[in-house]
Design an enzyme around this catalytic site. Structure first.
Site, PDB file in Angstrom:
ATOM      1  N   GLY A 139      73.662  -5.532  51.028  1.00 47.68           N
ATOM      2  CA  GLY A 139      74.579  -4.905  51.968  1.00 47.68           C
ATOM      3  C   GLY A 139      75.998  -5.439  51.933  1.00 47.68           C
ATOM      4  O   GLY A 139      76.965  -4.679  51.983  1.00 47.68           O
ATOM      5  N   SER A 140      76.155  -6.742  51.824  1.00 48.82           N
ATOM      6  CA  SER A 140      77.496  -7.341  51.798  1.00 48.82           C
ATOM      7  C   SER A 140      77.937  -7.692  50.385  1.00 48.82           C
ATOM      8  O   SER A 140      78.963  -8.356  50.197  1.00 48.82           O
ATOM      9  CB  SER A 140      77.510  -8.608  52.659  1.00 48.82           C
ATOM     10  OG  SER A 140      76.671  -9.615  52.095  1.00 48.82           O
TER      11      SER A 140
ATOM     12  N   HIS B 106      68.679  -6.562  49.303  1.00 48.32           N
ATOM     13  CA  HIS B 106      69.568  -7.178  50.291  1.00 48.32           C
ATOM     14  C   HIS B 106      70.992  -7.332  49.746  1.00 48.32           C
ATOM     15  O   HIS B 106      71.540  -8.432  49.677  1.00 48.32           O
ATOM     16  CB  HIS B 106      69.025  -8.542  50.732  1.00 48.32           C
ATOM     17  CG  HIS B 106      69.505  -8.939  52.097  1.00 48.32           C
ATOM     18  ND1 HIS B 106      68.780  -9.736  52.942  1.00 48.32           N
ATOM     19  CD2 HIS B 106      70.653  -8.662  52.771  1.00 48.32           C
ATOM     20  CE1 HIS B 106      69.454  -9.947  54.064  1.00 48.32           C
ATOM     21  NE2 HIS B 106      70.601  -9.293  53.976  1.00 48.32           N
TER      22      HIS B 106
END
Length: 353
Positions: free
Chosen positions: A318-319, A316
């Site tokens: 992505g950002s 996780h």
């Protein structure tokens, strides 16, 4: 725990994680607030939150913090705003906030480019068998392989003489999906398909403008079956929640091309993990690139998707660029401070009870 006390009349702001030297000064230099911070670099302790949220006017959280009825009861009726350092808000009881007339701030837009970049990276990695190939090197087995015409050969993302028509499919077509499409155009993508919520209003003028801007041969809103069957890559970029749970199921995956790739950078709950593992194992599709998985972070080596060599799984991220995370944290802080100062938030979610 760090606590910065001013006068007893100052509005109390509770923050569930130290946001670092680039962002904390926005709060620490304020002489008109009573700032209370969970000071450890791990998920905020639930007991600590329930004790310290009492009397707060603003609560700033991250996505690992559950803001439910218990937390809101503990805070009390003076709580004005919950501001989350995330674009998603599955961890917050939105209905309870609406009932209590508590505002919700979140951080859309600022992570669009970072997640779109990750989506393209996963598409490339999944198509080109990056995990399988890297494992050969990492395990010292490369010397055991002799070169062959199709050794380590994967699927090409860009258009080629053998596949001049390239179709991108998007499950959800918001900001991140459109930014991802922009990044695909230089690879020679010629067609774009997307699905949206059945309740959403069609946007033919927007679609025509996007098609013209990118020089696409076609841009169409379609149903799930068409999206699965005609796309060379399916990007899952819709919101999470009960309404979208397991949209990518066995039926969807069986409709996809054997040469296609699935990429999910939104929420793990949109994809049925066991169906996807079966699809990869039985080669219904070529590969998958996932930044999110149902049940994360409890994804261990014995998870069915981890066992599939053509499944790329990231934790996780992505950002997770320094620039984006600073922007997200800054926006979360500014949203909270705006409400207690009586001004408009920069990014708020419209709530209805």
């Amino acid at each position: 725990m760090f606590s910065f006390f001013n006068s007893s009349q100052s509005p109390k702001v509770v923050l569930t994680r130290n946001l670092g030297p680039d962002v904390m000064p926005f709060l620490e230099r304020r002489q008109d607030i009573d700032l209370v911070v969970w000071g450890q670099d791990r998920t905020c302790d639930r007991k600590w939150l329930l004790e310290n949220v009492q009397g707060a006017r603003a609560l700033i959280v991250i996505l690992t913090d559950s803001v439910d009825q218990e937390v809101l009861d503990a805070a009390g009726p003076q709580l004005q705003v919950v501001s989350t350092m995330s674009v998603g808000y599955d961890h917050i009881n939105v209905k309870e906030l609406a009932k209590r007339n508590i505002k919700l701030g979140y951080t859309p837009d600022v992570l669009t480019d970072a997640v779109a970049d990750t989506s393209i990276m996963l598409a490339l990695m999944a198509g080109r068998n990056a995990r399988e190939s890297m494992t050969v090197v990492n395990e010292g087995k490369w010397p055991e392989y002799s070169w062959g015409p199709f050794l380590f050969a994967g699927r090409q993302l860009s258009a080629s003489s053998s596949s001049p028509v390239r179709t991108a499919g998007f499950l959800g077509f918001g900001r991140i999906a459109q930014a991802t499409l922009t990044r695909l155009i230089p690879f020679g993508f010629t067609h774009c398909l997307y699905t949206s919520s059945p309740s959403s209003t069609p946007t033919p003028e927007r679609d025509a403008a996007i098609q013209e801007a990118h020089g696409l041969q076609a841009l169409r809103r379609v149903d799930l079956d068409t999206l699965a069957a005609e796309s060379d890559i399916v990007f899952v970029l819709a919101p999470g929640g009960a309404a979208t749970a397991n949209l990518v199921d066995e039926h969807f995956l069986r409709k996809m091309k054997k040469t296609s790739v699935l990429v999910n950078t939104s929420r793990g709950t949109l994809v049925d993990s066991h169906a996807l593992a079966k699809a990869l194992r039985e080669r219904w599709i070529w590969g998958a690139g996932l930044d999110v998985v149902t049940g994360e972070p409890q994804i261990t080596a014995d998870h069915p998707l981890v066992k599939e060599p053509r499944c790329i799984i990231l934790p996780h991220i992505g950002s997770a660029t320094v620039e984006t995370r600073i922007d997200m944290a800054t926006l979360a802080v500014k949203n909270a401070l705006a409400v207690i100062s009586g001004t408009e938030m920069l990014a708020s979610l419209e709530l209805s009870s």
